[in-house]
Design an enzyme around this catalytic site. Sequence first.
Site, short mmCIF file in Angstrom:
data_model
loop_
_atom_site.label_atom_id
_atom_site.label_comp_id
_atom_site.label_asym_id
_atom_site.label_seq_id
_atom_site.Cartn_x
_atom_site.Cartn_y
_atom_site.Cartn_z
N ASP A 101 3.89 2.38 -3.95
CA ASP A 101 3.16 2.65 -5.06
C ASP A 101 3.17 1.86 -6.08
O ASP A 101 4.12 2.08 -7.61
CB ASP A 101 3.08 4.03 -5.74
N THR A 142 -19.84 -1.18 -1.14
CA THR A 142 -19.32 -2.35 0.33
C THR A 142 -19.06 -1.31 1.56
O THR A 142 -18.21 -0.64 1.35
CB THR A 142 -18.64 -3.06 -0.19
N ARG A 165 4.90 -13.32 -15.03
CA ARG A 165 6.11 -13.17 -14.77
C ARG A 165 5.82 -15.11 -13.68
O ARG A 165 7.18 -15.71 -14.25
CB ARG A 165 7.18 -12.10 -14.17
N THR A 176 -2.80 4.46 -11.54
CA THR A 176 -2.93 3.63 -10.56
C THR A 176 -3.61 2.17 -11.44
O THR A 176 -3.57 1.73 -10.57
CB THR A 176 -4.18 4.15 -9.00
N ILE A 196 6.88 -3.64 -9.76
CA ILE A 196 7.52 -4.46 -8.41
C ILE A 196 7.69 -6.18 -8.48
O ILE A 196 6.74 -6.33 -9.19
CB ILE A 196 6.80 -4.08 -7.16
N ASP A 202 0.73 -0.91 0.04
CA ASP A 202 0.21 -0.20 0.19
C ASP A 202 1.14 1.28 -0.04
O ASP A 202 2.00 1.70 0.68
CB ASP A 202 -1.23 0.10 1.62
N GLY A 221 1.98 -8.33 -14.98
CA GLY A 221 3.14 -8.41 -15.53
C GLY A 221 4.21 -9.18 -14.16
O GLY A 221 4.53 -11.04 -15.48
N TYR A 274 -11.79 7.13 -12.65
CA TYR A 274 -12.32 5.89 -11.91
C TYR A 274 -12.71 4.49 -13.10
O TYR A 274 -12.46 4.22 -13.30
CB TYR A 274 -12.99 6.45 -10.80
N ASN A 312 1.73 -3.38 -14.00
CA ASN A 312 2.47 -3.78 -13.37
C ASN A 312 2.14 -5.35 -12.72
O ASN A 312 3.27 -6.66 -11.83
CB ASN A 312 3.08 -2.95 -12.64
P1 NAD Z 1 -10.20 2.00 0.34
O1 NAD Z 1 -9.64 3.95 -0.33
O2 NAD Z 1 -10.31 2.20 1.44
O3 NAD Z 1 -8.63 1.20 -0.14
C1 NAD Z 1 -7.53 1.57 -0.96
C2 NAD Z 1 -6.30 1.20 -1.28
O4 NAD Z 1 -5.77 1.44 -1.85
C3 NAD Z 1 -6.32 2.40 -0.15
O5 NAD Z 1 -5.75 1.83 1.30
C4 NAD Z 1 -4.61 2.69 -0.82
O6 NAD Z 1 -3.87 3.93 0.59
C5 NAD Z 1 -4.49 2.36 -1.76
N1 NAD Z 1 -3.53 2.89 -2.98
C6 NAD Z 1 -4.44 3.92 -3.75
N2 NAD Z 1 -3.71 3.84 -4.67
C7 NAD Z 1 -2.56 3.20 -4.31
C8 NAD Z 1 -1.33 3.24 -5.12
N3 NAD Z 1 -0.98 4.00 -6.22
N4 NAD Z 1 -0.72 2.58 -5.12
C9 NAD Z 1 -0.19 1.88 -4.31
N5 NAD Z 1 -2.10 1.63 -2.29
C10 NAD Z 1 -2.62 2.41 -3.73
O7 NAD Z 1 -11.00 1.84 -0.82
P2 NAD Z 1 -11.57 0.16 -0.42
O8 NAD Z 1 -13.22 -0.07 -0.50
O9 NAD Z 1 -11.12 -0.82 0.20
O10 NAD Z 1 -11.57 -0.58 -2.20
C11 NAD Z 1 -10.42 -1.07 -2.57
C12 NAD Z 1 -10.90 -1.75 -3.63
O11 NAD Z 1 -12.30 -2.18 -4.42
C13 NAD Z 1 -10.71 -0.90 -4.35
O12 NAD Z 1 -9.78 -0.87 -6.01
C14 NAD Z 1 -11.78 0.13 -5.39
O13 NAD Z 1 -11.69 0.47 -6.45
C15 NAD Z 1 -12.82 -1.14 -5.66
N6 NAD Z 1 -14.10 -1.33 -4.75
C16 NAD Z 1 -14.36 -1.12 -3.76
C17 NAD Z 1 -16.33 -1.06 -3.81
C18 NAD Z 1 -16.60 -0.40 -2.56
O14 NAD Z 1 -18.04 -0.15 -2.65
N7 NAD Z 1 -15.80 -0.40 -1.13
C19 NAD Z 1 -17.10 -0.42 -5.05
C20 NAD Z 1 -16.12 -1.41 -5.89
C21 NAD Z 1 -14.92 -1.46 -6.27
#
Ligand code: NAD
Length: 313
Positions: free
Chosen positions: A60, A177, A108, A94, A65, A35, A104, A147, A101
């Site tokens: 990031d 969720t 690998r 992202t 990685i 994260d 890939g 998004y 990433n």
């Molecule tokens: P969240 O924002 O709590 O979690 C996202 C996490 O990704 C965070 O910990 C953030 O720090 C990390 N992150 C963001 N950019 C990053 C980067 N460039 N490199 C590394 N880490 C990075 O949101 P969430 O609700 O836990 O969602 C998690 C995933 O589920 C997301 O991909 C979201 O699109 C997907 N999602 C969630 C919901 C929902 O209702 N909760 C619905 C649809 C999809």
Amino acid sequence: MKTQNRILITGGAGFLGSHLCDRLVEEGHDVLCLDNFFTGGKQNVSHLLGKPNFELIRHDLVQPIFLEVDEIYNLACPASPIHYQRNPVKTVKTSVMGAINMLGLAKRVKAKILQASTSEIYGDPNVHPQKEDYWGNVNTIGIRSCYDEGKRCAETLFFDYHRQNMVNIRVVRIFNTYGPRMHPNDGRVVSNFIVHALKNQDITVFGDGMQTRSFCYVDDLIEGMIRMMNGPDEFTGPVNLGNPAEFTILELAEKILKITGSRSKIVFAPLPQDDPRQRQPDISLAFEKLNWKPSVELNEGLEKTIGYFETIL
Ligand code: NAD
Ligand code: UDP
């Protein structure tokens, strides 16, 4: 005995990711939580830090990685509109660079990889409820597009790596969720309403509150994701995961006021651009292929979530 896998969870310190870490650590797998702490935080996984089968990596995902893993759950991406719109170019990077990433890496090291896609790929849907074969109604140039289109492109990449490089993929489309560990400033509707209700502050409903969402409790969702990862390789998805019980945003506000016994008033503010009017998953595919359906009703899930916010506020 069950096989122990080395499992990478990107976005593992976020709301959903941290619950997934809990489940997989509990099952005895070697869990690597990656994260950059943009919307997630160490506090969400601090209780796991002393465990021998848990590691936390600050990284990031826009940068490559190299890790040795058997499975990847790709969740890294801010999910709340206020956060993903703060730096929209980064949101696209992202989703897209992150997917490239991780795909890939999966190619690998021959890892299985699951993408956390979203109901947002259906945009403001003209088909209701949404089934997986609906292609969606998405604005390419609006404030939600970073998004929505980022996630759509990520799905495309998953299927191209699958066809071109035989990467073993899974795609789940997650519908709204909620649950414990949502950040108090997350900005999404359930946490916003609960936090404001507990503080007896006004609850702001955008638009007339007649737009609908279908809310899934986090434990149900995590169960669905794990079943999908462990399901047959032929079943790549995309598959909808969510709770089909549909409510208007006004109904949600009223429920939360009732459960909390709050003195908050409901006030109205303009509807943000491109806010979907309706959203409800058709989950017959998840039921048929994974024998999955949610079991926590909205009232019960809200009570648990409110209980959590009472302890942290
Ligand atoms: P969240 O924002 O709590 O979690 C996202 C996490 O990704 C965070 O910990 C953030 O720090 C990390 N992150 C963001 N950019 C990053 C980067 N460039 N490199 C590394 N880490 C990075 O949101 P969430 O609700 O836990 O969602 C998690 C995933 O589920 C997301 O991909 C979201 O699109 C997907 N999602 C969630 C919901 C929902 O209702 N909760 C619905 C649809 C999809
Ligand atoms: N919403 C609201 N008040 C808030 C936050 C959100 O009325 O304080 C509305 C928002 O306009 C949308 C719905 O609640 O119609 C769900 O918003 P959220 O940001 O949780 O998720 P998404 O729109 O991505 O489904």
